[in-house]
Design a protein around this motif. Structure first.
Motif, PDB file in Angstrom:
ATOM      1  N   ILE A  70       0.840  -1.204   0.000  1.00 54.77           N
ATOM      2  CA  ILE A  70       0.000   0.000   0.000  1.00 54.77           C
ATOM      3  C   ILE A  70       0.870   1.248   0.000  1.00 54.77           C
ATOM      4  O   ILE A  70       0.646   2.179  -0.766  1.00 54.77           O
ATOM      5  N   ARG A  71       1.904   1.246   0.840  1.00 49.70           N
ATOM      6  CA  ARG A  71       2.816   2.387   0.910  1.00 49.70           C
ATOM      7  C   ARG A  71       3.528   2.600  -0.424  1.00 49.70           C
ATOM      8  O   ARG A  71       3.678   3.726  -0.884  1.00 49.70           O
ATOM      9  N   ALA A  72       3.952   1.523  -1.066  1.00 46.82           N
ATOM     10  CA  ALA A  72       4.619   1.630  -2.361  1.00 46.82           C
ATOM     11  C   ALA A  72       3.673   2.226  -3.402  1.00 46.82           C
ATOM     12  O   ALA A  72       4.094   3.041  -4.234  1.00 46.82           O
ATOM     13  N   ALA A  73       2.402   1.870  -3.348  1.00 42.55           N
ATOM     14  CA  ALA A  73       1.436   2.429  -4.303  1.00 42.55           C
ATOM     15  C   ALA A  73       1.201   3.905  -4.043  1.00 42.55           C
ATOM     16  O   ALA A  73       1.022   4.685  -4.976  1.00 42.55           O
ATOM     17  N   ILE A  74       1.240   4.311  -2.785  1.00 38.84           N
ATOM     18  CA  ILE A  74       1.026   5.723  -2.446  1.00 38.84           C
ATOM     19  C   ILE A  74       2.230   6.563  -2.809  1.00 38.84           C
ATOM     20  O   ILE A  74       2.112   7.599  -3.453  1.00 38.84           O
ATOM     21  N   GLY A  93       5.133   5.503  -4.371  1.00 41.94           N
ATOM     22  CA  GLY A  93       5.968   5.026  -5.471  1.00 41.94           C
ATOM     23  C   GLY A  93       7.066   4.135  -4.935  1.00 41.94           C
ATOM     24  O   GLY A  93       7.424   4.189  -3.760  1.00 41.94           O
ATOM     25  N   ASP A  94       7.574   3.276  -5.754  1.00 44.31           N
ATOM     26  CA  ASP A  94       8.619   2.353  -5.333  1.00 44.31           C
ATOM     27  C   ASP A  94       9.926   3.099  -5.187  1.00 44.31           C
ATOM     28  O   ASP A  94      10.510   3.540  -6.158  1.00 44.31           O
ATOM     29  N   ARG A  95      10.399   3.261  -3.964  1.00 44.75           N
ATOM     30  CA  ARG A  95      11.656   3.996  -3.703  1.00 44.75           C
ATOM     31  C   ARG A  95      12.747   3.057  -3.239  1.00 44.75           C
ATOM     32  O   ARG A  95      13.631   3.443  -2.501  1.00 44.75           O
ATOM     33  N   ALA A  96      12.675   1.833  -3.634  1.00 46.19           N
ATOM     34  CA  ALA A  96      13.642   0.844  -3.159  1.00 46.19           C
ATOM     35  C   ALA A  96      15.022   1.067  -3.658  1.00 46.19           C
ATOM     36  O   ALA A  96      15.450   1.800  -4.389  1.00 46.19           O
TER      37      ALA A  96
END
Length: 80
Positions: A71-75, A77-80
Motif C-alpha cells: 500500500i505504501r509503495a502504491a502511495i 511510489g517504489d523507492r527501493a
C-alpha cells in the motif's frame, strides 16, 4: 470584580472582531472562554481527537489483501 490581564494585541483584535460579528461584548466572550477553560480542567478533560473517519466501503479491491508495504509503495511510489 475588575482585574487587569495583559494579552497579545493580535489575540485581542481577533476577539474583538468575533465579539462584534456575534453581536456580543469582549467581556462576554472572555467570560465564556474562561468558563469553558475552567470547566474542562475541573472535569479532567483530556484532548480527544475528533473522529475524522468517512463513510465508504473500505479499501479498494486491489488493496484488500495487500500488505502495508504494498500500500505504501502504491502511495509513494517504489523507492527501493
Amino acid at each position: 470584580m475588575k482585574t487587569t490581564v495583559e494579552l497579545p494585541d493580535p489575540l485581542v483584535q481577533e476577539a474583538q472582531e468575533v465579539a462584534r460579528a456575534e453581536g456580543t461584548t469582549l467581556r462576554a466572550l472572555v467570560e465564556d472562554g474562561l468558563r469553558a477553560a475552567l470547566a474542562g480542567r475541573r472535569a479532567g478533560a483530556r484532548f480527544r481527537l475528533p473522529d475524522a473517519s468517512v463513510d465508504g466501503a473500505g479499501l479498494r479491491p486491489e488493496f484488500q489483501d495487500a500488505s502495508w508495504d504494498e500500500i505504501r509503495a502504491a502511495i509513494y511510489g517504489d523507492r527501493a
